[in-house]
Design an enzyme around this catalytic site. Structure first.
Site, mmCIF file in Angstrom:
data_model
loop_
_atom_site.group_PDB
_atom_site.id
_atom_site.type_symbol
_atom_site.label_atom_id
_atom_site.label_comp_id
_atom_site.label_asym_id
_atom_site.label_seq_id
_atom_site.Cartn_x
_atom_site.Cartn_y
_atom_site.Cartn_z
ATOM 1 N N CYS A 200 -10.518 -10.479 8.810
ATOM 2 C CA CYS A 200 -9.299 -9.784 7.323
ATOM 3 C C CYS A 200 -8.903 -8.747 8.562
ATOM 4 C CB CYS A 200 -10.458 -8.667 7.728
ATOM 5 S SG CYS A 200 -11.700 -9.524 6.320
ATOM 6 N N CYS B 298 -15.123 -8.459 10.722
ATOM 7 C CA CYS B 298 -14.723 -9.230 9.946
ATOM 8 C C CYS B 298 -13.296 -10.636 10.927
ATOM 9 C CB CYS B 298 -14.312 -9.502 7.804
ATOM 10 S SG CYS B 298 -13.214 -10.933 7.874
#
Length: 123
Positions: free
Chosen positions: A33, A30
């Protein structure tokens, strides 16, 4: 305090042992993230009295599933064992600082009263 790698085995104990726990639900693939990770880590160093935990949604699917995680990163915050905040999306450092200030200032007696009222209205 160092960031805790949270999973279903240490979740309950972490919530029990700490007044405020911030949980970052993330995954290695991600992009947002990865951009949020250093912000979260810096915040853990700035606020050593709080517990900062990370849940790898790929490794701890059961825990992520129990929270209904559908989008990452998602930040969840517990105060006195009560989930008081949960929202997907990356936060800038200033917004995370503001959120920590707000959670720290909550009147938890009032929060519990509101939860009890909501539960009795739903029953």
């Amino acid at each position: 305090m160092a960031t805790i790698e949270m999973n279903s085995a240490n979740f309950e104990q972490t919530i029990e042992d700490n007044d405020i726990v911030l949980i970052d639900f993330w995954a290695g693939w991600c992009g947002p993230c990865k951009r949020f990770a250093p912000i979260f880590e810096a915040s853990s160093e700035k606020y050593p009295e709080l517990a900062f935990a990370k849940v790898d949604t790929e490794a701890a699917r059961d825990l992520a599933g129990s929270f209904g995680i559908r989008s990452i990163p998602t930040l969840a915050i517990f105060r006195e064992k009560v989930l008081v905040f949960m929202q997907p999306g990356m936060l800038p450092a200033a917004a995370l600082d503001d959120l920590i200030t707000q959670v720290s200032g909550l009147d938890m007696d009032d929060v519990r009263r509101q939860i009890a009222e909501q539960q009795s209205a739903e029953a």
